[in-house]
Write a protein that holds these residues in place. Structure first.
Motif, mmCIF file in Angstrom:
data_model
loop_
_atom_site.group_PDB
_atom_site.id
_atom_site.type_symbol
_atom_site.label_atom_id
_atom_site.label_comp_id
_atom_site.label_asym_id
_atom_site.label_seq_id
_atom_site.Cartn_x
_atom_site.Cartn_y
_atom_site.Cartn_z
ATOM 1 N N TYR A 199 3.553 5.522 -7.189
ATOM 2 C CA TYR A 199 2.537 5.777 -8.208
ATOM 3 C C TYR A 199 1.669 6.987 -7.889
ATOM 4 O O TYR A 199 1.388 7.802 -8.772
ATOM 5 C CB TYR A 199 1.659 4.538 -8.396
ATOM 6 N N SER A 200 1.244 7.143 -6.654
ATOM 7 C CA SER A 200 0.360 8.258 -6.308
ATOM 8 C C SER A 200 1.123 9.528 -5.963
ATOM 9 O O SER A 200 0.590 10.628 -6.089
ATOM 10 C CB SER A 200 -0.545 7.873 -5.121
ATOM 11 N N GLY A 201 2.353 9.379 -5.487
ATOM 12 C CA GLY A 201 3.134 10.551 -5.118
ATOM 13 C C GLY A 201 2.665 11.210 -3.849
ATOM 14 O O GLY A 201 3.042 12.350 -3.566
ATOM 15 N N SER A 202 1.866 10.510 -3.051
ATOM 16 C CA SER A 202 1.340 11.100 -1.819
ATOM 17 C C SER A 202 2.084 10.606 -0.582
ATOM 18 O O SER A 202 1.651 10.853 0.544
ATOM 19 C CB SER A 202 -0.155 10.766 -1.682
ATOM 20 N N ASN A 254 6.392 9.171 0.770
ATOM 21 C CA ASN A 254 7.804 9.203 0.393
ATOM 22 C C ASN A 254 8.524 7.987 0.942
ATOM 23 O O ASN A 254 7.907 7.088 1.507
ATOM 24 C CB ASN A 254 8.466 10.511 0.882
ATOM 25 N N HIS A 301 2.733 1.815 -3.254
ATOM 26 C CA HIS A 301 1.877 2.414 -4.285
ATOM 27 C C HIS A 301 1.715 3.915 -4.038
ATOM 28 O O HIS A 301 1.776 4.720 -4.982
ATOM 29 C CB HIS A 301 0.509 1.728 -4.287
ATOM 30 N N LEU A 302 1.508 4.300 -2.796
ATOM 31 C CA LEU A 302 1.353 5.718 -2.472
ATOM 32 C C LEU A 302 2.631 6.492 -2.792
ATOM 33 O O LEU A 302 2.570 7.646 -3.242
ATOM 34 C CB LEU A 302 1.000 5.879 -0.992
ATOM 35 N N TRP A 303 3.778 5.880 -2.565
ATOM 36 C CA TRP A 303 5.054 6.554 -2.797
ATOM 37 C C TRP A 303 5.391 6.633 -4.291
ATOM 38 O O TRP A 303 5.655 7.714 -4.827
ATOM 39 C CB TRP A 303 6.146 5.806 -2.028
ATOM 40 N N THR A 338 0.837 -1.212 0.000
ATOM 41 C CA THR A 338 0.000 0.000 0.000
ATOM 42 C C THR A 338 0.863 1.250 0.000
ATOM 43 O O THR A 338 0.662 2.177 -0.805
ATOM 44 C CB THR A 338 -0.919 0.006 1.238
#
Length: 429
Positions: free
Chosen positions: A373-376, A378, A369-371, A366
């Motif tokens: 692909y979503s860039g939300s 780090n 993916h946030l780091w 999870t």
């Protein structure tokens, strides 16, 4: 019949997952594939070798030359058999672990019978009977066959499947008293991944106990056979590379110097990404000493009478602290833990560790993916998860060792506690 059914189900699940549309996604996951075991990098190395290009000249291939030649001929002549081959090898690993646990159970039963006079009268109900001992082997088999870590490792067709097979074969050879087999397989495993060299210590102790000869002579023989086998493998690899030993830097050197800082479930990548370059050598040495040498002597001195437990702990510690770990390594040592199910009663962190494994296993993909692909998020988020995962493993191993010591003490001194001849009690004031 039930055992055959387990093998059949586990094999079908692995073979089916290899052929689904999401296979490429699984094979490229950072938790599963590393620069050392990646199927993608293995294909690239084989392609370069097939076109008479040295695969070690770049920075993409770090497997041993023996593995390179083996897969070159497999991919050239019978590539269609590779999914079935990885499935069979993984099932064979499960079988060898099953046979190893059977041999260990017989050793444990003999040891328990010899120490019967030392057991306190009130603790004799803690001694294990034949049915309880038999259950352990069944659990070992089931945990390896159906552990998601082991399944995904096989599905991704990583070379960790072969490493696990070699380590399992070496433990089986040692538990049955076959010195040459044990040393040959642990030498192969060391030649591939370096860290299995730690296993030569518990294997030497185990062989000395099984063969019941002069312990010092047995230790020397085991070490000598191992060194000769490992040296022969290094020579054969150099022969494959036209007499050049330059591959050593791109295999062992790559493992020890950690130049590739691609994220994984280990502790090296983030630390060395953030570190000042002039401190790098100092901390690389410190990290590798921690992974390769720090725990061997003290653990051997304390648990030399339990070489199987020593092997389990050393495999686990090398998995936690190695430079490029993957979940396939974790799944392997977790399959060894049911051999010590009689210690679970004395473990205090089971619930915490279990929750940590589940939560970090879910959070890792999870946060990745946030780091990415979503860039939300780090790198701190992903490293936090991997750090928690490593901490959970450390809690698990230390809890297991303390549980062994507690059980050993309870068997000898009984369950009652007295102070000045009176029953002890805790009083809160």
């Amino acid at each position: 019949m039930a055992v055959i059914l387990k093998y059949l189900i586990a094999g079908l699940v692995r073979y089916w997952l290899i052929h689904i549309d999401y296979w490429q996604t699984i094979a490229n996951r950072v938790e599963i594939a590393t620069p050392l075991n990646s199927w993608k990098r293995l294909i690239e190395g084989v392609y370069l070798y097939g076109h008479n290009i040295n695969p070690y000249e770049g920075d993409s291939f770090h497997e041993s030359p023996i593995m390179l030649v083996l897969f070159y001929y497999l991919m050239k002549r019978i590539p269609f058999i590779l999914p079935a081959l990885f499935t069979v090898l993984d099932l064979l690993t499960a079988y060898l672990l099953y046979r190893t646990s059977k041999a260990f159970i017989n050793m444990f039963k003999d040891s328990q019978d010899k120490k019967l006079e030392e057991v306190s009268e009130e603790s004799k109900n803690m001694l294990l009977n034949d049915s309880q001992l038999k259950e352990a082997s069944e659990y070992v088999l089931s945990v390896y066959l159906f552990n998601p870590y082991s399944v995904l490792n096989c599905v991704a067709m990583t070379t960790t499947v072969i490493q696990n097979l070699l380590v399992a074969a070496s433990l089986w050879g040692a538990s049955t008293g076959h010195r040459i087999l044990a040393c040959v397989f642990v030498a192969f495993a060391t030649h591939q991944a370096l860290y299995p060299v730690l296993l030569i210590v518990p294997i030497a102790i185990l062989l000395a106990e099984v063969n019941k000869g002069c312990h010092k002579c047995s230790y020397i023989k085991t070490l000598l056979v191992f060194v000769l086998c490992w040296g022969f493998l290094i020579y054969i690899s150099a022969y494959i590379m036209d007499g050049s030993y330059e591959y050593v830097y791109d295999t062992y050197g790559f493992i020890l110097t950690v130049p590739d800082l691609k994220p994984n479930i280990g502790l090296f990548w983030y630390f060395f990404t953030e570190m000042f370059e002039h401190f790098r050598l100092l901390f690389v040495c410190a990290f590798q000493i921690n992974a390769l040498a720090l725990y061997v002597i003290p653990l051997t001195l304390r648990f030399k009478k339990e070489p199987v437990l020593l092997a389990t702990v050393l495999v686990a510690l090398s998995t936690i602290f190695r430079s490029y770990p993957c979940i396939g390594d974790v799944g392997f040592y977790m399959a060894l833990l049911p051999m010590w199910k009689h210690l679970f009663t004395f473990m205090q962190q089971k619930f915490i560790v279990g929750c940590a494994f589940i939560i970090t296993s879910a959070l890792g993909p999870t946060v990745w993916h946030l780091w990415i692909y979503s860039g939300s998020a780090n790198a701190n988020f992903f490293f936090g998860v991997t750090l928690s995962f490593a901490t959970a493993q450390i809690f698990l191993i230390t809890d297991l060792l303390f549980a062994y010591i507690k059980r050993e003490f309870t068997l000898k001194h009984g369950t009652s506690r007295q102070v000045d001849g009176k029953p002890a009690k805790l009083v809160l004031r």
